[in-house]
Design a protein around this motif. Sequence first.
Motif, short mmCIF file in Angstrom:
data_model
loop_
_atom_site.label_atom_id
_atom_site.label_comp_id
_atom_site.label_asym_id
_atom_site.label_seq_id
_atom_site.Cartn_x
_atom_site.Cartn_y
_atom_site.Cartn_z
N TYR B 83 -27.51 19.94 5.43
CA TYR B 83 -27.72 19.63 4.02
C TYR B 83 -27.46 20.85 3.14
N ASP B 266 -31.80 11.48 1.74
CA ASP B 266 -30.55 12.25 1.76
C ASP B 266 -30.29 12.87 3.13
N VAL B 267 -31.31 13.57 3.65
CA VAL B 267 -31.05 14.29 4.91
C VAL B 267 -30.90 13.35 6.09
N ARG B 270 -27.36 12.38 5.84
CA ARG B 270 -26.49 13.49 6.25
C ARG B 270 -26.76 13.93 7.67
N ASP B 272 -29.24 15.71 9.03
CA ASP B 272 -29.66 17.10 9.19
C ASP B 272 -30.97 17.11 9.97
#
Lengths: 334, 314, 363
Positions: B83, B266-267, B270, B272
């Motif tokens: 991230y 978000d992570v 992604r 992460d």
Amino acid sequence: MIRGAMMREPLAAGSESAEAIAAKVDASLFVPADFDANAAERGGYSDYSYWRSTMRGFLKNRVALGFLLLLGALLLFTFVQPLLPGQKSPTHIHIDPATGMQYRNVAPGAEFWFGTNTIGQDLWARIWGGTRTSLMLGLLVGVAEMLIGITFGAIWGYVRRLDGVITEIYNVINNIPTTIVLMLLAYILRPSFKTMVIAMCATGWLGLARFVRNQIVIIRDREYNLASRCLGTPSRRIIVKNLLPYLVSVIMLQTALSIPGTIGWEVFLTYIGLGLPVSIPSLGNLVNEGRQIMMSPELRYQLLFPTIILSLITISFYVLGNAFSDASDPRNHV
Amino acid sequence: MLKYTIKRLGQSLITLFIVVSAVFLLMRLLPVEGYFGDGYDKLSESQREAVLQKMGLLDPWYVQMGAFYKGLLRGDLGVSTIYRKDVPVLEVIGPRVPYSMKFGIVATCLALIAGLGMGVSMAKNKGKGLDKLWTGYVVFVNAVPLAVYLLFIQLYGTSLLDLPLLFDKYMPSSWILPAVSMSLGGIAGYAMWMRRYMVDELNKDYIKLAKAKGLSQSTIMVRHVMRNAYVPMAQYLPASILMTISGSIYIESLYSIPGMGGLLVDVIQRQDNTMVQALVLIFSSVGIIGLFLGDLLMALFDPRIKLSKSGASR
Amino acid sequence: MAKGDAILEAKDIVIKFNLRGRTLTAIRGAGLRLNEGETLAIVGESGSGKSVLTKSFIGMLDQNGWVDSGEAVFEGRNLAAIKDEKDWLAIRGKKISMVFQDPMTALNPLLTVGAQIKEVFELHHGLSGKQADHAVVEMLERVGIDNPSERRKQYPHEFSGGMRQRVVIAIAVACKPRILICDEPTTALDVTIQAQILDLIKALQRDLAFTTVYITHDLGVVANVADKVAVMYAGQIVETGSAEEVFYDSRHPYTWALLSSLPQLGVKGQPLYSISGTPPNLFNTVVGDAFAPRNPKALKVDFAAQPPMFQVSPTHSAATWLLDPRAPAMEPPPAILAMRAKLGGAKLGGAKLGDAAKNGGAL
Ligand SMILES: Nc1ncnc2c1ncn2[C@@H]1O[C@H](COP(=O)(O)OP(=O)(O)O)[C@@H](O)[C@H]1O
Ligand SMILES: [Mg+2]
């Protein structure tokens, strides 16, 4: 004639003299009657039946009956829909023969009843296909949770030595937000139908297990008292006639109620990107596809139609479940 | 009270330890690609090994766990892998905490005030119009998936009320919808439980005695029923914090609020791993701490708990 | 009002309940007369309607129940006709108060004992602050609680069952009621504590001069405390009289059966007498004498017509056709005759009824 007269004359201290009342009674009746030992037992309150009371409670609830009809119709239609004439495939991409292009975002009409989505698939077929997927998921998760819940609950309740350990496990899992557990499991196991089932089963069985455990502890203690005090049959009858049916009905209820829950979680997980693969039509995928284009008002039907069907299903399950739960609780059998 | 607090604290710490360990070990199940970001394919086998070696991912699991706990005690949750590559996790999360907290607190207060009021009015008017109306609301919020109704609130709420679609920290009006959205679930929860507890209390024997004393129905309601119903509600407070967490993950991402919930989404997208791990740990800890505080609160109100040996009686 | 005047007079009370969509008649025309200063005991097996009848005197029937007809006159006012909750507030807990069966659940677990008694002083005597606290301490002392100024600050769970019942009694008499109804006040307590509680109520009755109604199915309690006894069966008073009359000269077969089932009347080596069968289903209209189906010696008329209340003496009456001149002479069962012989002997020896029953065995 005597009976009629007497029934309207309650035991009166002072309203009419005893002699006056007695005078109305025929002297020939003052002889011993035959004693019928069975008649003596016939009084009491044997007219109570658990399932009958449950049904009565349920049928009284008009709103629930309406939702029952609605849900029945929806479920039936979901599963017969592919067999009906003129239905399209939920995954087939329709091509316009004239241009060779996909039928993109066609508004609802005669050909595509609910229109098409951004890549030219028939929304009507996709909605029912998605409902099938979501219901299957819900059913599978429901049954799995039921099995796990009953097993753990039974062990928890019966094996006294494990009581402490399982209670601790319960507390640990119960202390973590369900969302987090679901997200973590779905993240680690990678999105798939199987992942979805496993992730949801990991949290859903808790409530049922706890209920089964409590109920078994009640039954166990009753049995214990029964043995130690030699009270005879009434306790056993309470267990068989009251506690067991209650147990069974709550288990049924929880299984039914987990279905809308599962459907909801599927939508949520899909939103964060941990849902079913996009190739499988599901209510979560449909809502998510609709959400991505919701800013264009003329395309909002792609979000509206799936959410309407979805909400109808979850609300019906929820209302029915609760109506049944009220009706099945022996404490409400008044 | 002190003994109870210590005991309950110990319980919570054990739970926390188990949860942290379980999360850590579960994360080890993930394929190692997740630690490389986009560059995985370009690296040679030996380069990959070198990177993994450096991150300690090739050690046996107990060595890794030891190192992890050592870091944890120093307040080090590792570095972000994708991230924001190589930035310490806490540095990424830090600036986002205030947003999540502000929204969480506002939403919880809103839920508390509106929910309790709603619950009391439902119990008082049990079976009548108002009760049915609020029950309808509770049913709606519980039955319709939150991912669906919150979406519609954003979609139509913003256009009907002329409010901003996305969060903007310089625009106070952009706070309204997310905060209200976050409280909706809590309101339904509080209302439902408050109603249930009050109805439960109403059926208890001591209400009969209170009535036999000659107290009026309204005095009984205020002095006995409501008072007693607040006690189990104290315990529900943390549960509602859990609900707010669930809501916040979705809502923060929906309105692009720069908080921890949106970050988690978000992570996850992604992939992460260290960030996911850290956020999951933080959210679980909040849940556990919340339940601990709820039990303390309840013990404070309920004189019986100070004596009981069994601790949390849920 | 002088001792001996009627303080409460109930006639033809009919109480019904709605249960699972059907109507149940729990009280089927019961009447009783309560005299100033006396102690009346209502006895009968459970489910006979003792609680329901008395609860109707303070307007505390469950939500699904109502007084269908009849009247209950108290201080010139018909309690059976009161519909408005506000009107009850002038009577309930002020003029007529009630002690319930289970002291373990009767107190609010989250309020101190003192606070719960204080409520009564605030409500009915307009006391507040120090004055009310003082009254609370006095009251606690009066019901026999040691160290009252400390204990009033404690919570119910810090009290034993017997102590809690004392607190409940304190709450009930704090308003200086004219009538105190005790609904099985000792059933949930240990035998040793039962006697203490009964003594306490007796002492309070002497000091505060109220009239007491005991509800019990323990005839031992009756023998101990009652001036008058009313026997209840299936929602009716079937026999009423002074304690002596009901014990020595009972006329109703149900009273005989009830007395025969007293453990202390059992003959060694023989199984204890118990009344066979079950009470009638109150959903159905009862024709004739409700007890007839369980009475092996019932007459034909018992199945055909409901017996009226026959007067036996000015204070004693019973609702049984056996008292009709046309009925064949019927001896009470041997156990009753044996008891009368035993108690009669004791009476001749000058001992009181209560002592005789006590001597009969542990209650
Ligand atoms: N709330 C109620 N609803 C229906 N029936 C009731 C209710 N309360 C009492 N009854 C019925 O009234 C009858 C008398 O009950 P009760 O007065 O409690 O008996 P007891 O003599 O043991 O005190 C019982 O048969 C009971 O079933
Ligand atoms: Mg009773």
